[in-house]
Motif scaffolding. Structure first.
Motif, short mmCIF file in Angstrom:
data_model
loop_
_atom_site.label_atom_id
_atom_site.label_comp_id
_atom_site.label_asym_id
_atom_site.label_seq_id
_atom_site.Cartn_x
_atom_site.Cartn_y
_atom_site.Cartn_z
N LEU A 138 0.67 -1.25 -0.08
CA LEU A 138 0.24 0.17 0.15
C LEU A 138 0.98 1.31 0.00
O LEU A 138 0.69 1.89 -0.71
CB LEU A 138 -0.75 0.06 1.35
CG LEU A 138 -1.91 1.32 1.47
CD1 LEU A 138 -2.76 1.00 0.05
CD2 LEU A 138 -2.66 1.04 2.75
N LEU A 139 1.84 1.22 0.83
CA LEU A 139 2.83 2.53 0.88
C LEU A 139 3.38 2.68 -0.46
O LEU A 139 3.71 3.72 -0.64
CB LEU A 139 3.74 2.36 2.17
CG LEU A 139 3.25 2.37 3.60
CD1 LEU A 139 4.24 2.32 4.48
CD2 LEU A 139 2.62 3.71 3.67
N THR A 140 3.91 1.49 -0.92
CA THR A 140 4.67 1.79 -2.52
C THR A 140 3.48 2.42 -3.42
O THR A 140 3.99 3.21 -4.06
CB THR A 140 5.07 0.25 -2.99
OG1 THR A 140 5.90 -0.30 -1.62
CG2 THR A 140 5.78 0.35 -4.08
N ALA B 151 2.11 7.18 -6.25
CA ALA B 151 0.86 8.14 -6.61
C ALA B 151 1.49 9.35 -6.18
O ALA B 151 1.19 10.69 -7.09
CB ALA B 151 -0.17 7.65 -6.25
N ALA B 152 1.81 9.41 -4.93
CA ALA B 152 2.20 10.90 -4.40
C ALA B 152 3.34 11.48 -5.35
O ALA B 152 3.52 12.94 -5.69
CB ALA B 152 2.66 10.73 -3.12
N ALA C 38 -8.50 5.30 -4.40
CA ALA C 38 -8.79 6.46 -3.85
C ALA C 38 -7.52 7.58 -3.86
O ALA C 38 -7.55 8.47 -4.39
CB ALA C 38 -9.41 6.53 -2.62
N VAL C 39 -6.35 6.89 -3.53
CA VAL C 39 -5.06 7.78 -3.50
C VAL C 39 -4.78 8.14 -4.96
O VAL C 39 -4.20 9.23 -5.10
CB VAL C 39 -4.07 7.23 -2.58
CG1 VAL C 39 -2.76 7.90 -2.61
CG2 VAL C 39 -4.62 7.31 -1.21
N SER C 40 -4.76 7.00 -5.83
CA SER C 40 -4.46 7.26 -7.15
C SER C 40 -5.13 8.03 -7.89
O SER C 40 -4.95 8.89 -8.75
CB SER C 40 -4.31 5.85 -7.83
OG SER C 40 -3.44 4.81 -7.00
N ALA C 41 -6.47 7.86 -7.66
CA ALA C 41 -7.43 9.01 -8.27
C ALA C 41 -7.21 10.25 -7.88
O ALA C 41 -7.23 11.30 -8.58
CB ALA C 41 -8.79 8.49 -7.92
N ASP C 42 -6.77 10.58 -6.51
CA ASP C 42 -6.67 11.96 -6.17
C ASP C 42 -5.34 12.47 -6.72
O ASP C 42 -5.28 13.66 -7.25
CB ASP C 42 -6.54 12.03 -4.68
CG ASP C 42 -6.09 13.45 -4.29
OD1 ASP C 42 -7.17 14.09 -4.22
OD2 ASP C 42 -5.03 13.78 -4.09
N ALA C 43 -4.27 11.79 -6.90
CA ALA C 43 -2.99 12.02 -7.61
C ALA C 43 -3.29 12.32 -8.91
O ALA C 43 -2.70 13.37 -9.51
CB ALA C 43 -2.01 10.79 -7.24
#
Lengths: 392, 106
Positions: free
Chosen positions: A187-189, A194-195, A288-293
């Motif tokens: 998950l962190l990777t 993404a970040a 969700a994180v990838s969509a935001d990125a």
């Protein structure tokens, strides 16, 4: 009886509710086998249709009245005792988290907001859908445990029969270290990638905007401004933080070897890997994180979540990698041979000390016997452990 | 009481039987007319059981198959007797209507 016939029979017997199957499935399987041709490989069409109709008839006859159902589902009221087996099937059945309704409400809210707002519907929907998946997963797990206590536990004085729900001490459940470490690193990777993408590609960010006709920077508005080179600066900051994270990881690596070599045996513990629902939740969070990125790179959202995620990943990923490698070197086993628990690794890292012994936890479970005539469920006693006793 | 329920109740009159034995006994009692499927059988057993006419009579494992036995309750015996009396009275009336001895009463 061939294996494929038994599989076919069990499949069609699923038309019956679980409470019926617990009691009758084995004998019904025997009758189906006796009735079938000796070399039959599956249940015949007529027999299957008969099971389907009869099974649904049992479901229909055993259903609670509408007002009871509404009270239970919408208001969380308890059912009368005669419907407790129906409630047990509901709580123990698949998709309990979805049946609770909160996840579906989140999806509905997301759809309404996505339709009324501007911008890409997918970007607006993604966090709501991901949240719904996580809510359904958590309610399916935690909610089920709470629901057993609320709706299913037998009252003091009821006869204690096999299958009665009573409070009892069960081994403390712990998440397997192998599962947790590998999922955390994964998950962190994903979040880190993404970040990084968001920081490198972001077009706009939240910043100070001059107000026309007034001196700047003495007065300004907060608004959306071009990101410029801010992303690159933040990348540098993240790299510095990652260096701090690496130092932390080095410290963890020094202490962890000695401590994990002396982990105590834990007799009152059950180490297990969460089911597929947990993986689905993690994938939902990653999406969700990838969509935001992606939204930040596309300029639809100002650079905001990307830096926050980058901070977490820079500090946590090196430590998580150390834990994953160390656990792998141990073969994911504690010295006593039991499976390594994530709680042990966390305790060792945070306290640099041996973890305490787990104690059993009080949970409501089905009593599986043996049946003793006259035996009743007791209420709590002053001398009890934290869960009520179950025998007379 | 439906004819099938009546036949199942009758099949349990002389001794407890398991599911497959009930199916065979019903087939014999009905002269080969009524062949119960598993779905129908368990629907009937459920209903007769919740009406208190039959009850569990233990289980055993034969050839790796679980067999649960069912037996008539006293209430079930009374229900079978009264249903039989009702059918007998019906038959008598039917014979009168259809012309008596021609059907073999005399």
């Amino acid at each position: 009886m061939t294996g494929s016939f038994e599989r076919s029979a069990r499949f069609w017997l699923r038309a019956y509710p679980p409470r019926w199957r617990r009691k009758h499935a084995e004998e019904a399987l025997g009758v189906l086998t006796d009735l079938a041709e000796p070399e039959a490989r599956r249940v015949g069409v007529r027999a299957a249709l008969g099971l389907l109709l009869a099974g649904w008839a049992v479901r229909w006859r055993g259903r609670p009245p509408l007002h009871r159902w509404l009270g239970y589902r919408a208001l969380g009221l308890r059912m009368p005792r005669e419907y407790r087996e129906w409630v047990a099937d509901d709580i123990e059945g698949h998709w309990y988290g979805l049946r609770q309704g909160n996840a579906l409400l989140m999806v509905a809210a997301g759809v309404v907001i996505a339709r009324s707002g501007e911008g890409s519907a997918a970007v607006v929907l993604a966090p709501w859908l991901s949240g719904a998946v996580v809510v359904a997963a958590v309610q399916g797990r935690r909610g089920r445990e709470m629901a057993r206590e609320k709706y299913l536990v037998a009252e003091p004085g009821e006869p204690l029969l096999p299958g009665t729900y009573v409070a009892m001490g069960v081994p403390r459940p712990r998440v397997a270290a192998r599962w947790a470490a590998s999922r955390l690193v994964g998950l962190l990777t994903v979040c880190g990638l993404a970040a990084t993408g968001a920081l490198l590609g972001a077009r706009v960010m939240v910043g100070a905007v001059p107000i026309a006709g007034k001196p700047y920077p003495a007065t300004f508005e907060v608004g959306v401004v071009p990101a410029g080179a801010t992303g690159l600066v933040l990348i540098g900051a993240a790299a510095a933080l990652a260096a701090v994270g690496t130092l932390l990881a080095a410290r963890v690596r020094r202490v962890i070897g000695g401590r994990t070599a002396r982990l105590p045996d834990q007799p009152d513990r059950e180490v297990r890997s969460p089911g597929w629902w947990a993986d689905v939740s993690l994938v939902a969070v990653a999406l969700a994180v990838s969509a935001d990125a992606w939204a930040e790179v596309a300029g639809r959202t100002p650079l905001l979540l990307g830096p926050a995620v980058a901070v977490v990943v820079a500090l946590a990923l090196p430590v998580a990698v150390v834990l994953l490698r160390h656990g792998g070197a141990l073969g994911w086993r504690a010295p006593g041979g039991a499976e390594l628990a994530w709680a042990d690794l966390r305790w060792v890292v945070r306290h640099d000390a041996a973890p305490p012994l787990d104690r059993p936890v009080g949970r409501v479970r089905r009593w599986d016997g043996p049946y003793v005539p006259g035996q009743v469920v007791l209420g709590p006693q002053r001398s009890d452990p934290p869960w009520p006793p179950v025998t007379a | 009481m439906t004819e099938q329920a009546y036949l199942v109740l009758l099949a349990l009159t002389d001794r407890p039987r398991h599911g497959y034995a009930i199916v065979q006994e019903v087939l014999a009692l009905s002269g080969g007319d009524v062949r119960l499927g598993a779905g129908t059988l368990y629907g009937l057993l459920d209903r007769l059981g919740s009406a208190g006419l039959i009850e569990d009579a233990g289980e055993e494992v034969v050839d790796g198959r679980l067999r649960r036995y069912y037996r008539q309750t006293p209430q079930g015996g009374a229900a079978a007797a009264s249903e039989t009396a009702r059918l007998a009275a019906l038959t008598r009336r039917a014979r009168r209507v259809l012309g008596g001895p021609a059907l073999g009463e005399a």
